[in-house]
Design a protein around this motif. Structure first.
Motif, PDB file in Angstrom:
ATOM      1  N   GLY A   1     -30.637  25.053  -2.002  1.00 22.71           N
ATOM      2  CA  GLY A   1     -31.641  25.020  -0.952  1.00 22.71           C
ATOM      3  C   GLY A   1     -32.256  23.646  -0.778  1.00 22.71           C
ATOM      4  O   GLY A   1     -32.141  22.762  -1.636  1.00 22.71           O
TER       5      GLY A   1
ATOM      6  N   LYS B   1     -40.686  27.919   0.221  1.00 19.34           N
ATOM      7  CA  LYS B   1     -39.719  26.966  -0.310  1.00 19.34           C
ATOM      8  C   LYS B   1     -38.320  27.559  -0.190  1.00 19.34           C
ATOM      9  O   LYS B   1     -38.150  28.754   0.058  1.00 19.34           O
ATOM     10  CB  LYS B   1     -40.020  26.646  -1.777  1.00 19.34           C
ATOM     11  CG  LYS B   1     -41.371  26.015  -2.029  1.00 19.34           C
ATOM     12  CD  LYS B   1     -41.445  24.585  -1.496  1.00 19.34           C
ATOM     13  CE  LYS B   1     -42.768  23.933  -1.852  1.00 19.34           C
ATOM     14  NZ  LYS B   1     -42.841  22.540  -1.339  1.00 19.34           N
ATOM     15  N   GLU B   2     -37.331  26.710  -0.378  1.00 18.96           N
ATOM     16  CA  GLU B   2     -35.946  27.176  -0.387  1.00 18.96           C
ATOM     17  C   GLU B   2     -35.217  26.539  -1.563  1.00 18.96           C
ATOM     18  O   GLU B   2     -34.888  25.360  -1.534  1.00 18.96           O
ATOM     19  CB  GLU B   2     -35.240  26.798   0.915  1.00 18.96           C
ATOM     20  CG  GLU B   2     -33.817  27.340   0.988  1.00 18.96           C
ATOM     21  CD  GLU B   2     -33.076  26.838   2.219  1.00 18.96           C
ATOM     22  OE1 GLU B   2     -32.854  27.660   3.128  1.00 18.96           O
ATOM     23  OE2 GLU B   2     -32.729  25.635   2.248  1.00 18.96           O
ATOM     24  N   TYR B   3     -35.027  27.330  -2.599  1.00 17.44           N
ATOM     25  CA  TYR B   3     -34.259  26.899  -3.761  1.00 17.44           C
ATOM     26  C   TYR B   3     -32.863  27.529  -3.730  1.00 17.44           C
ATOM     27  O   TYR B   3     -31.863  26.854  -3.929  1.00 17.44           O
ATOM     28  CB  TYR B   3     -34.974  27.286  -5.048  1.00 17.44           C
ATOM     29  CG  TYR B   3     -36.401  26.804  -5.125  1.00 17.44           C
ATOM     30  CD1 TYR B   3     -36.714  25.449  -5.042  1.00 17.44           C
ATOM     31  CD2 TYR B   3     -37.464  27.702  -5.269  1.00 17.44           C
ATOM     32  CE1 TYR B   3     -38.029  25.004  -5.113  1.00 17.44           C
ATOM     33  CE2 TYR B   3     -38.785  27.272  -5.343  1.00 17.44           C
ATOM     34  CZ  TYR B   3     -39.062  25.931  -5.263  1.00 17.44           C
ATOM     35  OH  TYR B   3     -40.360  25.500  -5.325  1.00 17.44           O
TER      36      TYR B   3
ATOM     37  N   GLN C   1     -39.825  32.189  -3.686  1.00 15.68           N
ATOM     38  CA  GLN C   1     -39.636  31.114  -2.717  1.00 15.68           C
ATOM     39  C   GLN C   1     -40.098  31.543  -1.328  1.00 15.68           C
ATOM     40  O   GLN C   1     -40.564  30.707  -0.541  1.00 15.68           O
ATOM     41  CB  GLN C   1     -38.186  30.638  -2.700  1.00 15.68           C
ATOM     42  CG  GLN C   1     -37.175  31.590  -2.072  1.00 15.68           C
ATOM     43  CD  GLN C   1     -35.763  30.976  -2.068  1.00 15.68           C
ATOM     44  OE1 GLN C   1     -35.417  30.142  -2.889  1.00 15.68           O
ATOM     45  NE2 GLN C   1     -34.943  31.420  -1.125  1.00 15.68           N
ATOM     46  N   ASN C   2     -40.001  32.813  -1.027  1.00 15.95           N
ATOM     47  CA  ASN C   2     -40.500  33.308   0.251  1.00 15.95           C
ATOM     48  C   ASN C   2     -42.024  33.177   0.324  1.00 15.95           C
ATOM     49  O   ASN C   2     -42.580  32.755   1.344  1.00 15.95           O
ATOM     50  CB  ASN C   2     -40.084  34.764   0.438  1.00 15.95           C
ATOM     51  CG  ASN C   2     -40.520  35.329   1.773  1.00 15.95           C
ATOM     52  OD1 ASN C   2     -40.195  34.773   2.826  1.00 15.95           O
ATOM     53  ND2 ASN C   2     -41.261  36.426   1.746  1.00 15.95           N
TER      54      ASN C   2
ATOM     55  N   LYS D   1     -30.007  29.429  -1.465  1.00 16.62           N
ATOM     56  CA  LYS D   1     -29.564  29.597  -0.084  1.00 16.62           C
ATOM     57  C   LYS D   1     -28.202  30.270  -0.101  1.00 16.62           C
ATOM     58  O   LYS D   1     -27.253  29.745  -0.706  1.00 16.62           O
ATOM     59  CB  LYS D   1     -29.472  28.237   0.616  1.00 16.62           C
ATOM     60  CG  LYS D   1     -29.028  28.328   2.078  1.00 16.62           C
ATOM     61  CD  LYS D   1     -28.963  26.955   2.717  1.00 16.62           C
ATOM     62  CE  LYS D   1     -28.514  27.043   4.170  1.00 16.62           C
ATOM     63  NZ  LYS D   1     -28.439  25.690   4.792  1.00 16.62           N
TER      64      LYS D   1
END
Length: 389
Positions: free
Chosen positions: A368, A358-360, A353-354, A362
Motif C-alpha cells: 500500500g 492509511k493503506e498498508y 488501516q480503514n 492493498k
C-alpha cells in the motif's frame, strides 16, 4: 564505565536513579526535547534523582551531566541506551550517528518495532562497525512524580533479554546491561535481533483487544462505559491474540527456513507469565485468566474519549499510531520477505488501516501507499531476505 541515557521520560528517570547509584558507573543524559528543563531541575537537587520502589524503599542516583549536544556526551561511551517508543528512535539515532565509536553499544529498550533497519539506513556503511541491540521488554512500569527530581516505580522486570547485530555481540551487550544496572536488572543473551523484533507483546495484545471491542461499532453511538482493558478481557480478544501469536510463530519459522537463523520467539502466554512475580497473578492457568487476575494490570481502562452521552473509541491512541505501523506492519513486512501467510495479522491491519485512513495492505499484498511510513524492512529499501539479519 560510561553510560549515556537518551530522553527525559519515565524510564529515563528510573535509570537516572538506578544507574546513577551503581558504583564505578558514570551516567550522563542526552536530552533533545526537555533537556534544558531537566538540566535545570536536576541542578536544584545536586543532580540527584530519587526512585520510590514498589516495596516502599527508595533508590537515589546521581547524574554527571545533561546535555543537548551529542558531541559532548556520546564520544567515549561504553553504552548508549534509548528507552523510548519506536517513533522517537529516528531523531536520537540521527543525532548520535557521527559520535559513536566501534566500542559503543547502542541499546533500544524495548527492541520491538524494526528500528534495526532504520539504524542501518541512518548509519549507512558505518553500521558495519556499530553494535546495536534491542531488549525483549522495557523493565519498568513507572511514572514521574516530580520532573527531574523523583519517579514512582510500580513494577520491575529483573531480567532483560538482549538480542544484537551482530548476533555474536549479544553476550557482551547483556554484560553491559548487567553492569550498568547492577542490583536491579540482569541481561541475558538472546541472539539475533529478529528474536525481539517479532515478540508477541504490544502488537499482539493491543490491536486484538481493540478489535474485539470496537470492530462492529457504528461510528456514532456512544458506549455507556469505558471497560477495563485487561481485567474485563474477553474470550474473543484472547482468541485473536492467539491467532496473531500463531502468525508470528509461522513467520519466525519462515525466517529459520530461509536463513537458518534458529529464532526462539516465545509464545505469548508463558512469556507474559514469566515477566511477573507469581504473587501478582491470581490465576495464570490460561491467557484469559492471566489478564483478568494480574494485579499489575489493575484499574487500566480502554483508550476512549468521553463525549456527550458516553464514550467513543480513541482511534488516535498509541494502540493504533504505534502498534500498527511499528508492530503488526513490521511482522507483515518480514512475512512478505519469507513468503508466509498471516491471516490474523492481515485482518487486524485491514480493520485498523480503514480507521486510520492509511493503506498498508492493498489487494492482499503488503504494498500500500503508506508502507513507507512503517518500520517494516521495505520502508527502508530492504527487500532481500538476506538483509533481515
Amino acid at each position: 564505565m560510561k553510560v549515556v541515557v537518551c530522553g527525559e521520560g519515565n524510564a529515563v528517570h528510573v535509570m537516572m536513579a538506578q544507574i546513577g547509584s551503581v558504583p564505578d558507573v558514570q551516567l550522563s543524559v542526552f536530552g533533545m526535547l526537555q533537556g534544558e528543563h531537566l538540566k535545570a531541575e536536576l541542578a536544584k537537587n545536586s543532580n540527584q534523582v530519587v526512585c520510590h520502589n514498589p516495596d516502599g524503599s527508595s533508590t537515589t542516583g546521581t547524574v554527571k551531566e545533561v546535555s543537548l549536544d551529542p558531541a559532548h556526551v556520546i564520544p567515549g561511551a561504553d553504552l548508549v541506551l534509548i528507552p523510548l517508543p519506536v517513533f522517537a528512535h529516528r531523531p536520537f539515532l540521527e543525532a548520535i550517528r557521527d559520535h559513536v565509536s566501534p566500542a559503543t553499544a547502542i541499546g533500544l529498550l524495548p527492541g520491538q518495532g524494526g528500528s534495526q533497519w532504520l539504524a542501518k539506513k541512518i548509519f549507512g556503511d558505518k553500521f558495519r562497525d556499530v553494535t546495536l541491540f534491542g531488549t525483549d521488554k522495557l523493565p519498568y512500569n513507572a511514572r514521574i512524580e516530580e520532573f527531574g527530581k523523583s519517579v514512582r516505580l510500580f513494577g520491575l522486570k529483573t531480567e532483560l533479554g538482549c538480542a544484537s547485530i551482530p548476533k555474536d555481540k549479544d553476550a557482551h551487550c547483556a554484560q553491559l546491561i548487567s553492569k550498568a544496572l547492577a542490583g536491579f536488572v540482569t541481561g541475558k543473551p538472546k541472539g539475533e535481533m529478529l528474536h525481539v523484533t517479532l515478540m508477541p507483546v504490544n502488537q499482539c495484545i493491543h490491536p486484538s483487544r481493540m478489535y474485539s471491542l470496537f470492530h462492529d461499532w457504528d461510528g456514532k453511538t456512544p458506549y455507556e462505559n469505558n471497560p477495563l482493558f485487561y481485567e474485563e478481557m474477553s474470550e474473543e480478544a484472547v482468541k485473536i491474540m492467539q491467532g496473531v501469536d500463531d502468525d508470528i510463530q509461522n513467520v519466525a519459522a519462515g525466517v529459520d527456513r530461509a536463513l537458518g537463523a534458529s529464532l526462539e520467539v516465545p509464545r505469548i502466554h508463558p512469556m507474559l507469565v514469566s515477566w511477573y512475580d507469581s504473587d501478582l497473578i491470581g490465576d495464570a492457568s490460561s491467557l484469559l485468566s492471566y489478564f483478568r487476575t494480574n494485579k499489575g494490570y489493575a484499574g487500566i481502562g480502554t483508550p476512549m474519549v468521553q463525549v456527550d452521552g458516553g464514550w467513543f473509541p480513541d482511534y488516535k491512541s498509541r494502540y493504533f499510531s504505534e502498534d500498527i505501523p511499528f508492530g503488526l506492519c513490521v511482522t507483515r513486512g518480514v512475512a512478505t520477505m519469507v513468503g508466509v501467510a498471516t491471516p490474523t495479522v492481515d485482518m487486524l491491519i485491514l480493520w485498523a488501516q480503514n480507521i486510520m485512513q492509511k493503506e498498508y495492505l492493498k489487494d492482499g499484498e503488503f504494498c500500500g501507499k503508506d508502507v513507507g511510513e512503517t518500520f517494516a524492512p521495505q520502508a527502508f529499501g530492504f527487500h532481500d531476505v538476506q538483509e533481515l539479519l
